[in-house]
Design an enzyme around this catalytic site. Structure first.
Site, PDB file in Angstrom:
ATOM      1  N   LYS A 112       6.137  11.141  -3.541  1.00 16.14           N
ATOM      2  CA  LYS A 112       7.291  10.228  -3.590  1.00 16.14           C
ATOM      3  C   LYS A 112       8.414  10.795  -4.452  1.00 16.14           C
ATOM      4  CE  LYS A 112       5.509   5.864  -2.091  1.00 16.14           C
ATOM      5  NZ  LYS A 112       5.406   4.427  -2.266  1.00 16.14           N
ATOM      6  N   LYS A 193       0.035   9.815   7.033  1.00 22.85           N
ATOM      7  CA  LYS A 193      -0.422   8.430   6.887  1.00 22.85           C
ATOM      8  C   LYS A 193       0.644   7.458   7.390  1.00 22.85           C
ATOM      9  CE  LYS A 193       0.193   6.098   2.982  1.00 22.85           C
ATOM     10  NZ  LYS A 193       0.177   4.738   2.441  1.00 22.85           N
ATOM     11  N   LYS A 196       4.961   2.260   5.237  1.00 20.33           N
ATOM     12  CA  LYS A 196       6.085   1.313   5.394  1.00 20.33           C
ATOM     13  C   LYS A 196       7.420   2.026   5.257  1.00 20.33           C
ATOM     14  CE  LYS A 196       3.918  -2.164   2.616  1.00 20.33           C
ATOM     15  NZ  LYS A 196       3.742  -1.376   1.394  1.00 20.33           N
TER      16      LYS A 196
HETATM   17  N1  AQP Z   1      -1.964   4.128   6.693  1.00 18.85           N
HETATM   18  C1  AQP Z   1      -2.812   3.364   6.025  1.00 18.85           C
HETATM   19  N2  AQP Z   1      -4.089   3.225   6.455  1.00 18.85           N
HETATM   20  C2  AQP Z   1      -4.967   2.434   5.799  1.00 18.85           C
HETATM   21  N3  AQP Z   1      -4.630   1.732   4.691  1.00 18.85           N
HETATM   22  C3  AQP Z   1      -3.371   1.832   4.243  1.00 18.85           C
HETATM   23  N4  AQP Z   1      -2.728   1.279   3.199  1.00 18.85           N
HETATM   24  C4  AQP Z   1      -1.461   1.708   3.169  1.00 18.85           C
HETATM   25  N5  AQP Z   1      -1.224   2.541   4.188  1.00 18.85           N
HETATM   26  C5  AQP Z   1      -2.403   2.645   4.870  1.00 18.85           C
HETATM   27  C6  AQP Z   1      -3.345   0.337   2.273  1.00 18.85           C
HETATM   28  O1  AQP Z   1      -2.566  -0.844   2.293  1.00 18.85           O
HETATM   29  C7  AQP Z   1      -2.599  -1.436   1.009  1.00 18.85           C
HETATM   30  C8  AQP Z   1      -1.221  -1.776   0.564  1.00 18.85           C
HETATM   31  O2  AQP Z   1      -0.442  -0.612   0.457  1.00 18.85           O
HETATM   32  P1  AQP Z   1       0.809  -0.608  -0.518  1.00 18.85           P
HETATM   33  O3  AQP Z   1       1.791  -1.595  -0.075  1.00 18.85           O
HETATM   34  O4  AQP Z   1       0.350  -0.784  -1.910  1.00 18.85           O
HETATM   35  O5  AQP Z   1       1.444   0.770  -0.492  1.00 18.85           O
HETATM   36  P2  AQP Z   1       1.105   2.120   0.090  1.00 18.85           P
HETATM   37  O6  AQP Z   1      -0.321   2.481  -0.019  1.00 18.85           O
HETATM   38  O7  AQP Z   1       2.015   3.103  -0.519  1.00 18.85           O
HETATM   39  O8  AQP Z   1       1.432   1.780   1.578  1.00 18.85           O
HETATM   40  P3  AQP Z   1       2.639   2.158   2.436  1.00 18.85           P
HETATM   41  O9  AQP Z   1       2.573   1.310   3.619  1.00 18.85           O
HETATM   42  O10 AQP Z   1       2.613   3.633   2.660  1.00 18.85           O
HETATM   43  O11 AQP Z   1       3.909   1.735   1.598  1.00 18.85           O
HETATM   44  P4  AQP Z   1       5.091   2.569   0.997  1.00 18.85           P
HETATM   45  O12 AQP Z   1       5.667   3.342   2.130  1.00 18.85           O
HETATM   46  O13 AQP Z   1       6.021   1.505   0.466  1.00 18.85           O
HETATM   47  O14 AQP Z   1       4.527   3.439  -0.072  1.00 18.85           O
HETATM   48  C9  AQP Z   1      -3.311  -0.457   0.071  1.00 18.85           C
HETATM   49  O15 AQP Z   1      -4.649  -0.875  -0.104  1.00 18.85           O
HETATM   50  C10 AQP Z   1      -3.269   0.828   0.844  1.00 18.85           C
HETATM   51  O16 AQP Z   1      -4.353   1.683   0.532  1.00 18.85           O
END
Ligand code: AQP
Length: 329
Positions: A112, A193, A196
């Site tokens: 990030k 992965k 969001k």
């Molecule tokens: N691709 C994924 N597959 C399985 N689990 C996932 N999680 C996130 N992406 C995947 C799980 O969702 C929960 C919440 O995630 P988060 O909002 O804390 O942030 P993150 O892991 O950083 O998810 P994103 O979607 O990639 O968000 P951004 O882009 O904002 O950083 C967690 O339990 C995570 O493991």
């Protein structure tokens, strides 16, 4: 005594099927056997810039999606991180026992901070705040997707370090990953992965995507040059579509192999799209109902905050006493 479960999601964009299959679906399953606290981690979201009016709306939307996905607010507690002041306070106390080298090694920080022009200090401190979210409730189990495993390891390291410096204080939390769907990949790039914050209209399926959008995204998903499913030789894109189907359907490995072996990619995509659209339909309907009830989400959040504040206060007081600081009580 029931085990206590804690997990959270950032209101940093549209909740996608990776978040659902990696985390929320597991939460729904666990909530009846455990004492569960599910957190909208808004203080984590602001480690990268969020437009204030959009963030406020996303917090409400996320809380409604938790309920729509099956979290029962009578059984589980839904809480907004910034409404419980102890999260930020404990994060500072834990920051003081966390070597900076531990934080600089985190892969999410590296990824990030590389994508930001100037990374804020909050991005580096992100895992300490996450440790505070978990340790403040003395949680036994943390159901997350695979990408959070490294942060959970760090949480245990921080708790151990605190316990050895100041005496037994924190419960050591365990990571719980789903058997299928712990790492859902991007549809446009199955090496990355699903996320969001990733750019690209065909990358993720949002929980609120209409069925025709779901179909379009899956039909355009990246696969490989083979014509049909070969379980001995699965490319990343095909494996991802099969994982998505299996995680939604709960089919066994055997049943998946019998059903999909030799199936042409076009048919696999059609079936995956139908499975996702039909699984999300009841969630979307419940979401719309809840959002049409004025004040319903705010009431759930206010009640959740009231329920957990005493647990959080007790931990912060204990930690402050252990460290030799003044406490409020
Ligand atoms: N691709 C994924 N597959 C399985 N689990 C996932 N999680 C996130 N992406 C995947 C799980 O969702 C929960 C919440 O995630 P988060 O909002 O804390 O942030 P993150 O892991 O950083 O998810 P994103 O979607 O990639 O968000 P951004 O882009 O904002 O950083 C967690 O339990 C995570 O493991």
């Amino acid at each position: 005594m029931k085990k206590r479960v804690l997990s959270g999601v950032q209101p940093s964009g549209d909740l996608h099927i990776g978040n659902y299959l990696g985390a929320l679906k597991n939460w729904v399953r666990m909530q009846h056997d455990c004492e569960s606290i599910f957190c909208i981690v808004d203080l984590h979201a602001i480690t990268v810039y969020q437009r204030p009016e959009e963030l406020r709306a996303k917090i409400t939307e996320l809380a409604a999606l938790f309920v729509a996905a099956g979290i029962d607010p009578k059984v589980s507690t839904i809480v907004v991180q910034s409404m419980v002041h102890g999260h930020a306070e404990l994060a500072w106390l834990l920051t003081c026992v966390t070597p900076v080298g531990w934080l600089q090694r985190m892969t999410q920080y590296k990824a990030k901070s590389d994508s930001q022009g100037t990374a804020g200090d909050g991005l580096l401190q992100y895992p300490v705040l996450m440790a505070a979210d978990i340790l403040i409730y003395q949680a036994h189990v943390v159901p997350v997707g695979e990408d959070q495993s490294q942060h959970l390891e760090l949480t245990r390291d921080i708790a151990q370090r605190f316990n050895s410096l100041y005496g037994e204080t924190f419960v050591m939390p365990e990571t719980s990953l789903p058997a299928v769907g712990a790492r859902v990949m991007g549809l446009d790039d199955p090496e990355k992965k699903m996320s969001k914050s990733a750019a690209g209209a065909g990358h993720a399926i949002a929980l609120l995507d209409p069925p025709e959008v779901i179909r379009r995204k899956i039909m355009r998903a990246t696969t490989d040059s083979l014509p049909a499913v070969d379980f001995e030789n699965l490319g990343a894109g095909v494996r991802n579509l099969l994982t998505i189907f299996q995680a939604f359907s709960d089919w066994s490995d055997d049943r998946m192999q019998r059903h999909f072996s030799g199936m042409r990619y076009g048919d696999l995509k059609k079936q995956a799209a139908e499975m996702v659209a039909s699984s999300l339909d009841p969630i979307q309907r419940r979401y719309r109902e809840l959002m049409s009830e004025p004040g319903a989400v705010d009431r759930i959040l206010a009640e959740g905050c009231q329920r957990v504040a005493p647990i959080a206060d007790a931990t912060v007081n204990l930690v402050k006493q252990r460290m030799g600081l003044y406490t409020r009580s």
